[in-house]
Scaffold this active site. Structure first.
Site, PDB file in Angstrom:
ATOM      1  N   HIS A 179       0.834  -1.220   0.000  1.00  0.00           N
ATOM      2  CA  HIS A 179       0.000   0.000   0.000  1.00  0.00           C
ATOM      3  C   HIS A 179       0.864   1.264   0.000  1.00  0.00           C
ATOM      4  CE1 HIS A 179      -3.292  -2.714   1.429  1.00  0.00           C
ATOM      5  NE2 HIS A 179      -2.288  -3.239   2.106  1.00  0.00           N
TER       6      HIS A 179
ATOM      7  N   SER B 187      15.591  21.783 -15.274  1.00  0.00           N
ATOM      8  CA  SER B 187      14.453  22.671 -15.483  1.00  0.00           C
ATOM      9  C   SER B 187      14.958  24.001 -16.011  1.00  0.00           C
ATOM     10  CB  SER B 187      13.722  22.876 -14.152  1.00  0.00           C
ATOM     11  OG  SER B 187      12.973  24.072 -14.189  1.00  0.00           O
TER      12      SER B 187
ATOM     13  N   LYS C 289      16.607  21.596  -9.998  1.00  0.00           N
ATOM     14  CA  LYS C 289      15.889  20.407 -10.446  1.00  0.00           C
ATOM     15  C   LYS C 289      16.719  19.442 -11.275  1.00  0.00           C
ATOM     16  CE  LYS C 289      11.738  20.081 -10.923  1.00  0.00           C
ATOM     17  NZ  LYS C 289      10.423  19.795 -10.455  1.00  0.00           N
TER      18      LYS C 289
ATOM     19  N   GLU D  44       9.542   8.949 -16.575  1.00  0.00           N
ATOM     20  CA  GLU D  44       8.174   9.445 -16.801  1.00  0.00           C
ATOM     21  C   GLU D  44       7.696   9.120 -18.212  1.00  0.00           C
ATOM     22  OE1 GLU D  44       7.737  13.632 -14.952  1.00  0.00           O
ATOM     23  OE2 GLU D  44       9.876  13.242 -15.113  1.00  0.00           O
TER      24      GLU D  44
ATOM     25  N   LYS E   3      -0.391  -2.804 -39.388  1.00  0.00           N
ATOM     26  CA  LYS E   3       1.039  -2.488 -39.360  1.00  0.00           C
ATOM     27  C   LYS E   3       1.415  -1.249 -38.546  1.00  0.00           C
ATOM     28  CE  LYS E   3       0.796  -3.551 -43.809  1.00  0.00           C
ATOM     29  NZ  LYS E   3      -0.173  -4.662 -43.704  1.00  0.00           N
TER      30      LYS E   3
END
Ligand code: ARG
Length: 463
Positions: free
Chosen positions: A161, A282, A288, A295, A330
């Site tokens: 969980h 970024s 960043k 992703e 295709k």
């Protein structure tokens, strides 16, 4: 007299050429040009067989086979001019062959049809993709084994969980993905065995009256045998669907792993550091480092699932044998294959280059009362309590630690005893995360010795 613009291949029956819209909806050359090398291999095998069977002259077959190599080099060299008026790769190749070798080119299409031709070409293409996916999966598995071997005894939290459950080892977590990608590998190998029958010679749908040798063409193209029913041979796309099915399951595994990498590389987790080579920055936030590759893998798998569903939809309503609907097989498969290969390669690169942050993993492993099960198991093993009672007592100790704002090993012996009188000093020996993982020696468990055994087994399996 037929109109000059009517089709060269069947103009005999037609007085006028197609409307521009008809040409636009009908032409597949924009995408089936990717089947060029398979088409030419199929035609070369067919021509050789026709000559071996005395159906066409050897000299014609040689001219055809040589001419087809010229066509191939023109296509590969980029000088070939594809024509939408010629609809598809089969007719583009044949028309150019005619220009190169003249009259013998017209004999190539004896005892075959575009229906068995396209089924053969497409199968050969899908077979190559199965082989490419197999190699990419092996590379990914090797990268995972390297991670697992290096961190077989590094502790980390295991989750259910997405809540801390029990400590596990980094190696064990990596090996879970080895199992998944290992099943993908075996699915792909299974699919290859099942699909490897040659449709060539099924002709339009009923076979042919010419004395062809289907074993000969099957062998030349690396098939195990010719397919046994001509109606099925031209209308079967199971091989593409099995590929997409296997690709979809593999993509689902890639996506789950990508999701973990996104979470693990966040500032809040810091379980892994992805390499600069597989991250982006970024344009506004200088701090960043984004896990874009992970992703994009997570997102791209939707296209692969979509292709699988789309082709199932194309096929589900088709009466036997060939229908033009099947031309829609295709693009879906091409797109799925391109994205699967990209996703596998990107995942392999990320896994190879990433650094597991051992200290951070270890610190996280002990938080969230991750050894509560070990405490409950101790209460069963030492004082001999029923597991349900042990669970309840442990729960009360977790609540106490939570109230005090400490972890289970930080409780005093007196506090422990307040939950059950039989608890003694020995209990602290099971509350450490190292001890916890070392104790899980059941087959397939997270103990480092088990993980190392699995790494060794897999190294043997994949060679
Ligand atoms: N371009 C066609 C396809 O991809 C080739 C087969 C055409 N067959 C036919 N009977 N029109 O399916």
């Amino acid at each position: 007299m037929t109109d000059k613009t009517s089709n060269k291949m069947w103009g005999g029956r037609f007085a006028a050429g197609p409307d521009a819209i008809m040409e636009a909806i009908n032409a597949s050359i924009g995408f089936d040009k990717r089947l060029a090398s398979q088409d030419i291999a199929g035609s070369r095998a067919h021509a050789a067989m026709l000559a071996a069977q005395g159906i066409i002259d050897t000299s014609d077959a040689e001219a055809i086979r040589e001419g087809l190599l010229t066509v191939l080099s023109e296509i590969e060299g980029g000088s070939f001019e594809f024509s939408a008026a010629l609809e598809d790769i089969h007719m583009n190749v044949e028309a150019r062959l005619k220009e190169i070798v003249g009259e013998p080119a017209g004999r190539l299409h004896t005892a075959r049809s575009r229906n068995d031709q396209v089924a053969t070409d497409f199968k050969l293409w899908v077979r190559d993709q199965l082989d490419a996916a197999e190699s990419a999966l092996l590379a990914l598995i090797r990268a995972l084994l390297a991670q697992a071997g290096a961190g077989a005894d590094w502790v980390m939290p295991g989750f259910t969980h997405l809540q801390t459950a029990q400590p596990v080892t980094w190696g064990h977590h990596m090996m879970a993905y080895v199992e998944m990608f290992g099943r993908d590998l075996s699915r792909i190998r299974d699919a290859r065995v099942r699909m490897n029958e040659s449709p060539l010679g099924a002709a339009a749908l009923a076979g042919t009256s010419f004395p062809i040798d289907r074993d000969m063409t099957a062998q030349a193209l690396g098939f195990d045998r010719p397919s046994a029913n001509s109606l099925d041979a031209v209308s079967d796309r199971d091989f593409a669907l099995e590929y997409l099915g296997a690709a979809s399951i593999c993509a689902m595994h890639l996506s789950r792993f990508a999701e973990e990498l996104v979470i693990w590389s966040s500032a809040q987790f810091r379980f892994v550091t992805l390499s600069d080579r597989f991250s982006t920055g970024s344009s506004i936030m200088p701090q960043k480092k984004n896990p874009d590759a992970a992703e994009l893998i997570r997102a791209k798998v939707g296209r692969i699932f979509g292709a699988n569903v789309a082709l199932m939809m194309v096929m589900k309503g088709l009466p036997l044998a060939y229908s033009k609907d099947m031309q829609e097989d295709k693009e879906q498969v091409f797109d799925a294959a391109d994205n699967l290969m990209l996703a596998l390669a990107a995942m392999e690169g990320m896994v190879r280059d990433m650094t597991a942050n051992r200290a951070q993993l270890g610190a996280a492993a002990g938080s969230g009362f991750s050894t509560a099960t070990d405490l409950a198991d101790w209460l069963v093993r030492v004082p001999g309590l029923p597991f349900r009672d042990a669970h309840h007592i442990t729960g009360s100790l977790v609540a106490l630690a939570e109230k005090k704002g400490c972890d289970l090993p930080d409780l005093t012996l007196d506090e422990m005893k307040s939950a059950h009188a039989d608890i003694n000093e020995d209990v602290f020996s099971v509350l450490g995360v190292e001890n916890s993982v070392n104790s899980r020696m059941s087959y397939g468990g997270t103990a480092p010795a088990q993980v190392r055994a699995q790494v060794a087994r897999w190294k043997e399996v994949i060679g």
